[in-house]
Design an enzyme around this catalytic site. Structure first.
Site, PDB file in Angstrom:
ATOM      1  N   GLY A 161      16.287 -21.308  -7.885  1.00 28.44           N
ATOM      2  CA  GLY A 161      17.004 -22.243  -8.752  1.00 28.44           C
ATOM      3  C   GLY A 161      18.230 -22.852  -8.108  1.00 28.44           C
TER       4      GLY A 161
ATOM      5  N   LYS B  98      21.840 -32.089   1.448  1.00 24.13           N
ATOM      6  CA  LYS B  98      20.586 -31.354   1.591  1.00 24.13           C
ATOM      7  C   LYS B  98      20.117 -31.656   3.009  1.00 24.13           C
ATOM      8  CE  LYS B  98      16.956 -29.108  -0.220  1.00 24.13           C
ATOM      9  NZ  LYS B  98      17.027 -27.710  -0.704  1.00 24.13           N
TER      10      LYS B  98
ATOM     11  N   SER C 249      11.796 -30.309   2.844  1.00 27.31           N
ATOM     12  CA  SER C 249      10.350 -30.496   2.954  1.00 27.31           C
ATOM     13  C   SER C 249       9.791 -30.732   1.554  1.00 27.31           C
ATOM     14  CB  SER C 249       9.703 -29.281   3.619  1.00 27.31           C
ATOM     15  OG  SER C 249      10.061 -28.091   2.961  1.00 27.31           O
TER      16      SER C 249
ATOM     17  N   ALA D 246      17.719 -24.392   2.233  1.00 25.80           N
ATOM     18  CA  ALA D 246      16.319 -24.448   1.813  1.00 25.80           C
ATOM     19  C   ALA D 246      15.788 -23.021   1.787  1.00 25.80           C
ATOM     20  CB  ALA D 246      15.498 -25.301   2.783  1.00 25.80           C
TER      21      ALA D 246
END
Length: 240
Positions: free
Chosen positions: A16, A39, A43, A120
């Site tokens: 989350g 960010k 992907s 990520a």
């Protein structure tokens, strides 16, 4: 006002991170703070007329005020919904901490009041054969916000992540409990255990919400610890 910049990571994929990051940015905007988000690599991006676009990055962009160009926020968007280093390899893109750090420092040069750089997956997600996203946080010397996806197994994941952050010499500025599985056995006991074992203040616990909009999630979070004068804050001057 001091520019507060944090790296936000999660205990694992789908913990989350983006929802919590968007909510924290929304909470900052409610306080009339300027906001920015990064960010570095994403992907699972879709082809659009404007180029590859990632849903998480677009959600972060929507909480940036003043508006921020997509390329500044997400310099590397990759199509396959797989680990970034594998997606980059398939796309023939070189992911390095050096390149990403230059792009994120350019983002931080906007000197917004509150900036979040989102990783990520979890803390040790690889960028290439020798570097991980955690190395980017280390190079930028950013305090870390940990999003704990609350479900069975989260205590181990959270403790190991906190230990890795400390091992890397970075400050764990705070953690957020994000309830992924609403029927987690002994939920309150698990949250109490997280509070006991994690060496940082809890910024809030977000219940499992049917419509997790940023404004709704923000109501469960506090920025006071992150913005408070009593905590050690990494400023843009200290990172230069």
């Amino acid at each position: 006002m001091t520019s507060h910049v944090f790296f936000i990571t999660g205990t694992d994929t789908d913990a989350g991170k983006t929802r919590i990051a968007c909510a924290l940015l929304h909470a900052a905007r409610i306080r009339s703070l300027t906001t920015a988000a990064g960010k570095p690599v994403a992907s699972g991006s879709a082809v659009t007329p404007a180029g590859l676009r990632n849903d998480d990055a677009l959600a972060l962009q929507a909480e940036c005020h003043p508006a921020l160009d997509y390329a500044a926020l997400n310099p590397i968007a990759l199509a396959p919904a797989i680990a970034p280093h594998l997606a980059a390899r398939e796309a023939g893109v070189a992911l390095t901490v050096e390149n990403l750090s230059v792009q994120m420092r350019t983002l931080m040069d906007h000197q917004r009041d509150f900036t979040l750089i989102e990783g990520a997956g979890g803390w040790r997600v690889p960028l290439n054969d020798t570097e991980s996203l955690s190395d980017l946080a280390n190079v930028l010397k950013l305090p870390v916000i940990l999003v704990v996806g609350v479900r069975l197994g989260c205590l181990n994941h959270a403790r190991l992540t906190a230990e890795a952050i400390a091992h890397d010499g970075l400050e764990l500025a705070g953690w957020v409990g994000n309830v992924i599985e609403p029927h987690t056995a002994r939920l309150d006991d698990n949250l109490a255990s997280l509070d006991h074992w994690l060496p940082a203040p809890c910024l809030g616990v977000v219940p499992h919400l049917p419509a997790p909009a940023s404004d709704a999630i923000a109501s469960y979070l506090t920025l006071d610890v992150l913005l408070g004068e009593n905590r050690t804050t990494t400023t843009l001057t200290e990172k230069s």
